[in-house]
Design a protein around this motif. Sequence first.
Motif, PDB file in Angstrom:
ATOM      1  N   GLU A 146      43.767  48.919  17.198  1.00 21.44           N
ATOM      2  CA  GLU A 146      42.230  49.647  17.432  1.00 21.44           C
ATOM      3  C   GLU A 146      41.512  49.665  16.036  1.00 21.44           C
ATOM      4  O   GLU A 146      40.495  49.936  16.228  1.00 21.44           O
ATOM      5  CB  GLU A 146      42.961  51.307  17.191  1.00 21.44           C
ATOM      6  N   LYS A 147      41.737  49.740  14.653  1.00 19.34           N
ATOM      7  CA  LYS A 147      40.839  50.095  13.826  1.00 19.34           C
ATOM      8  C   LYS A 147      40.191  48.921  14.115  1.00 19.34           C
ATOM      9  O   LYS A 147      38.819  48.279  13.422  1.00 19.34           O
ATOM     10  CB  LYS A 147      41.812  50.012  12.634  1.00 19.34           C
ATOM     11  N   THR A 148      40.392  47.041  13.999  1.00 13.86           N
ATOM     12  CA  THR A 148      40.090  46.159  14.320  1.00 13.86           C
ATOM     13  C   THR A 148      39.045  45.745  15.025  1.00 13.86           C
ATOM     14  O   THR A 148      38.006  45.743  15.004  1.00 13.86           O
ATOM     15  CB  THR A 148      41.375  45.124  14.014  1.00 13.86           C
ATOM     16  N   LEU A 149      39.063  47.067  16.247  1.00 14.56           N
ATOM     17  CA  LEU A 149      38.244  46.722  17.472  1.00 14.56           C
ATOM     18  C   LEU A 149      37.364  47.728  17.197  1.00 14.56           C
ATOM     19  O   LEU A 149      36.151  47.363  17.461  1.00 14.56           O
ATOM     20  CB  LEU A 149      39.293  47.631  18.986  1.00 14.56           C
ATOM     21  N   ALA A 150      37.560  48.515  16.174  1.00 15.36           N
ATOM     22  CA  ALA A 150      36.325  49.732  15.491  1.00 15.36           C
ATOM     23  C   ALA A 150      35.480  48.869  14.193  1.00 15.36           C
ATOM     24  O   ALA A 150      34.158  48.960  14.872  1.00 15.36           O
ATOM     25  CB  ALA A 150      36.652  50.870  14.857  1.00 15.36           C
ATOM     26  N   LYS A 151      36.104  47.530  13.884  1.00 11.64           N
ATOM     27  CA  LYS A 151      35.077  46.711  13.325  1.00 11.64           C
ATOM     28  C   LYS A 151      34.289  45.664  13.843  1.00 11.64           C
ATOM     29  O   LYS A 151      32.957  45.484  13.930  1.00 11.64           O
ATOM     30  CB  LYS A 151      36.279  45.955  12.283  1.00 11.64           C
ATOM     31  N   SER A 152      35.062  45.080  15.183  1.00  8.28           N
ATOM     32  CA  SER A 152      34.187  44.425  15.210  1.00  8.28           C
ATOM     33  C   SER A 152      32.473  44.789  16.320  1.00  8.28           C
ATOM     34  O   SER A 152      32.424  44.382  16.617  1.00  8.28           O
ATOM     35  CB  SER A 152      35.715  43.568  16.512  1.00  8.28           C
ATOM     36  N   ALA A 153      33.662  46.210  17.431  1.00  6.36           N
ATOM     37  CA  ALA A 153      32.228  46.922  17.967  1.00  6.36           C
ATOM     38  C   ALA A 153      31.300  47.147  16.940  1.00  6.36           C
ATOM     39  O   ALA A 153      29.958  46.675  17.757  1.00  6.36           O
ATOM     40  CB  ALA A 153      32.610  47.723  18.431  1.00  6.36           C
ATOM     41  N   HIS A 154      31.968  47.177  15.908  1.00  9.56           N
ATOM     42  CA  HIS A 154      30.609  47.838  14.456  1.00  9.56           C
ATOM     43  C   HIS A 154      29.502  46.682  14.718  1.00  9.56           C
ATOM     44  O   HIS A 154      28.266  46.361  14.569  1.00  9.56           O
ATOM     45  CB  HIS A 154      31.030  48.233  13.660  1.00  9.56           C
ATOM     46  N   ILE A 155      30.786  45.235  14.417  1.00 10.48           N
ATOM     47  CA  ILE A 155      29.078  44.073  14.238  1.00 10.48           C
ATOM     48  C   ILE A 155      28.753  43.804  15.068  1.00 10.48           C
ATOM     49  O   ILE A 155      27.548  43.277  15.431  1.00 10.48           O
ATOM     50  CB  ILE A 155      30.790  43.494  13.517  1.00 10.48           C
ATOM     51  N   MET A 203      44.264  24.210  11.794  1.00 11.66           N
ATOM     52  CA  MET A 203      45.057  24.705  12.052  1.00 11.66           C
ATOM     53  C   MET A 203      45.548  26.031  12.116  1.00 11.66           C
ATOM     54  O   MET A 203      45.496  26.018  13.202  1.00 11.66           O
ATOM     55  CB  MET A 203      46.466  24.273  11.571  1.00 11.66           C
ATOM     56  N   MET A 204      44.926  27.133  11.446  1.00 15.67           N
ATOM     57  CA  MET A 204      44.661  28.258  11.514  1.00 15.67           C
ATOM     58  C   MET A 204      43.693  28.611  12.203  1.00 15.67           C
ATOM     59  O   MET A 204      44.276  29.975  13.049  1.00 15.67           O
ATOM     60  CB  MET A 204      44.238  28.830   9.669  1.00 15.67           C
ATOM     61  N   LYS A 205      42.499  28.397  12.724  1.00 20.30           N
ATOM     62  CA  LYS A 205      41.928  28.406  13.748  1.00 20.30           C
ATOM     63  C   LYS A 205      42.275  28.390  14.768  1.00 20.30           C
ATOM     64  O   LYS A 205      42.437  28.727  15.973  1.00 20.30           O
ATOM     65  CB  LYS A 205      40.125  27.810  13.767  1.00 20.30           C
ATOM     66  N   ASN A 206      43.025  26.978  14.643  1.00 19.51           N
ATOM     67  CA  ASN A 206      44.148  25.748  16.192  1.00 19.51           C
ATOM     68  C   ASN A 206      44.758  27.370  17.074  1.00 19.51           C
ATOM     69  O   ASN A 206      44.426  27.688  18.031  1.00 19.51           O
ATOM     70  CB  ASN A 206      44.030  24.656  16.167  1.00 19.51           C
ATOM     71  N   ILE A 207      45.532  27.975  16.197  1.00 20.15           N
ATOM     72  CA  ILE A 207      46.155  28.383  16.905  1.00 20.15           C
ATOM     73  C   ILE A 207      45.796  30.229  17.291  1.00 20.15           C
ATOM     74  O   ILE A 207      46.294  30.718  17.663  1.00 20.15           O
ATOM     75  CB  ILE A 207      47.287  29.426  15.102  1.00 20.15           C
ATOM     76  N   VAL A 208      44.576  30.340  16.235  1.00 17.60           N
ATOM     77  CA  VAL A 208      43.902  31.645  16.858  1.00 17.60           C
ATOM     78  C   VAL A 208      43.361  31.970  18.378  1.00 17.60           C
ATOM     79  O   VAL A 208      43.775  32.882  19.029  1.00 17.60           O
ATOM     80  CB  VAL A 208      43.108  32.247  16.061  1.00 17.60           C
ATOM     81  N   GLU A 209      42.524  30.451  18.147  1.00 18.09           N
ATOM     82  CA  GLU A 209      42.216  29.902  19.619  1.00 18.09           C
ATOM     83  C   GLU A 209      43.281  29.578  20.608  1.00 18.09           C
ATOM     84  O   GLU A 209      43.111  30.545  22.084  1.00 18.09           O
ATOM     85  CB  GLU A 209      41.452  28.522  19.514  1.00 18.09           C
ATOM     86  N   ASN A 210      44.555  29.103  20.154  1.00 19.23           N
ATOM     87  CA  ASN A 210      45.495  29.063  21.277  1.00 19.23           C
ATOM     88  C   ASN A 210      45.537  30.916  21.778  1.00 19.23           C
ATOM     89  O   ASN A 210      46.055  31.164  22.533  1.00 19.23           O
ATOM     90  CB  ASN A 210      46.900  28.680  20.676  1.00 19.23           C
ATOM     91  N   TYR A 222      35.942  38.217  13.637  1.00 14.50           N
ATOM     92  CA  TYR A 222      35.672  39.630  14.512  1.00 14.50           C
ATOM     93  C   TYR A 222      34.680  40.184  15.629  1.00 14.50           C
ATOM     94  O   TYR A 222      35.155  40.031  16.837  1.00 14.50           O
ATOM     95  CB  TYR A 222      35.770  40.991  13.742  1.00 14.50           C
ATOM     96  N   SER A 223      33.664  39.603  15.451  1.00 12.77           N
ATOM     97  CA  SER A 223      32.456  39.479  16.505  1.00 12.77           C
ATOM     98  C   SER A 223      33.068  38.442  17.441  1.00 12.77           C
ATOM     99  O   SER A 223      32.780  39.121  18.870  1.00 12.77           O
ATOM    100  CB  SER A 223      31.154  40.000  16.145  1.00 12.77           C
ATOM    101  N   GLN A 224      33.765  37.661  17.069  1.00 14.92           N
ATOM    102  CA  GLN A 224      33.794  35.963  18.698  1.00 14.92           C
ATOM    103  C   GLN A 224      34.745  36.571  19.113  1.00 14.92           C
ATOM    104  O   GLN A 224      34.984  36.111  20.258  1.00 14.92           O
ATOM    105  CB  GLN A 224      33.906  35.149  17.562  1.00 14.92           C
ATOM    106  N   TYR A 225      35.863  37.291  18.496  1.00 15.26           N
ATOM    107  CA  TYR A 225      37.356  37.486  19.850  1.00 15.26           C
ATOM    108  C   TYR A 225      36.908  38.897  19.773  1.00 15.26           C
ATOM    109  O   TYR A 225      38.266  39.450  20.426  1.00 15.26           O
ATOM    110  CB  TYR A 225      38.426  36.715  18.645  1.00 15.26           C
ATOM    111  N   PHE A 226      36.251  39.819  20.128  1.00 15.30           N
ATOM    112  CA  PHE A 226      36.218  40.580  21.180  1.00 15.30           C
ATOM    113  C   PHE A 226      36.175  41.565  21.960  1.00 15.30           C
ATOM    114  O   PHE A 226      37.535  42.587  22.488  1.00 15.30           O
ATOM    115  CB  PHE A 226      34.716  42.266  20.374  1.00 15.30           C
ATOM    116  N   GLU A 227      36.713  40.460  22.906  1.00 16.31           N
ATOM    117  CA  GLU A 227      36.587  40.304  24.638  1.00 16.31           C
ATOM    118  C   GLU A 227      37.994  40.281  24.332  1.00 16.31           C
ATOM    119  O   GLU A 227      38.958  40.903  25.111  1.00 16.31           O
ATOM    120  CB  GLU A 227      36.001  40.420  25.116  1.00 16.31           C
TER     121      GLU A 227
END
Length: 494
Positions: free
Chosen positions: A309-318, A142-149, A194-199
Amino acid sequence: MKNYTDIKDFYNLFEAVQKAEIFDDQKTMVDAIPLFTIAEIEKRYSNEKNKPDFDLKSFVLRNFSMEQISERADDIVENKIPIKEHIEKLWNQLARTAYENKGTLLQLPKPYIVPGGRFIEFFYWDSYFVMLGLQVSGNVEMMKNIVENCSYLIMNYGFVPNASRSYFLSRSQPPYFSLMLDLIYENTNDEKIYSQYFETLEKEYEFWMSGVEDLENGKAVKRVLKTNDGDILNRYYDDENLPRPESYLIDVKDSENSQNSEFYRNVRAACESGWDFSSRWFEDGENIGTIYTLELAQVDVNCLLWHLEKTLAKSAHINRKFDLEEKYQSLSNQRKSNIEKYFWDKESKIYRDFNFIKNKQTQSEHIASLYPLFLKISSKQQAKEIAQTISEKFLYSGGLVTTTKETGQQWDLPNAWAPNQWIGYTAMKNYGFEDLAEQIKYNWSKNVERVYNNTGKLMEKYNAVDVKSIAGGGEYPNQDGFGWTNGVYLKMNN
């Protein structure tokens, strides 16, 4: 082409219903489901409304379904079972699916948890605090469902609306999506989240930063502003300057006491903050007629965007996008500096909002001051000073209050709200103030347990000062259910 109900498409009928107050709650009409096409209903209304025996309520009930207007509190009361067991049962009770648009309710690809009471749709920032409890319950799916929604809404509408209703498509809520990813990571230890949801992260960031390229000093466009010194900060906003459909008559009446040509947008912007309403948004500290949300850069949204912004930097790195990593890291560094420069009040040892029009901090003392500690932006000295202020001014026997001012508004003293308890508890633990963290947890949890033992319910908000009473204030009665209370209570008492 939109295939959901848009209130603007039957505005004459809608306005007549809200002004006539044929339902106790103004949210009833906007959540009703048309039984025929809107064009057909409009035509009938036009033909019938001037007849001598015309009855507006009867007409509405013939043309709209009122099914599932609220989560019936009576259905979920189970006295005499332990509170945690009750919460576990509530997850199923509060679960919903919406695989197609239905009236104003927007389609979502995955099941989700609703708050409860009159709130029977997917709410943005509520869902983060719900996830805390789902984490304890072991319901990672359900946690993943919320993120996907959330991702679905961002990719389809450009942002997560306040809630999954068409009448909320002009505003968001505090941007918690990047923090939701952190919760998933805590459970899975898999950086793919993080990489999955970069966009998706980038698209949400674009929503909050829209218009930044052409900004002049001392000006704002939508949710972004530039100070007189040329620094970039953000604010809450709404794309429309009209009465809120779900509170239409309340807004129309309140506007009569305001000289502000953007009164409705200021009200809606406060709703984007989640704090509807609080003396925090009133220039005179008392009256909604003086609401000036749009003049303020707020400490909470800027801290949340720093985290994005920090999460975007992390995601971009991955994703090995090192140029983007550098870009977002630089943006987050600059924002951290701006948070210190514009929000920290050295004299009163608290973070305040910043009025970019008047180039000075606001007077309101409020619990959003804890966001820099919640996200580990503050220095140890600042944290020490804030901890003392929180202990002296905000912590009562029933939990942390939202502001130090009592106005009758629901996001003011004496009310204690679940999200602020978690933010306060986590903020204190982040900087080693274990005793204060435990006191926040104890005071609020005992309040929740007392109300549960007396009523069999978990409430939307609690009275932190008079622990023998139920919290009040606001535009509607205190709701029970209740998503974020369930989540925070479980997480704190795990």
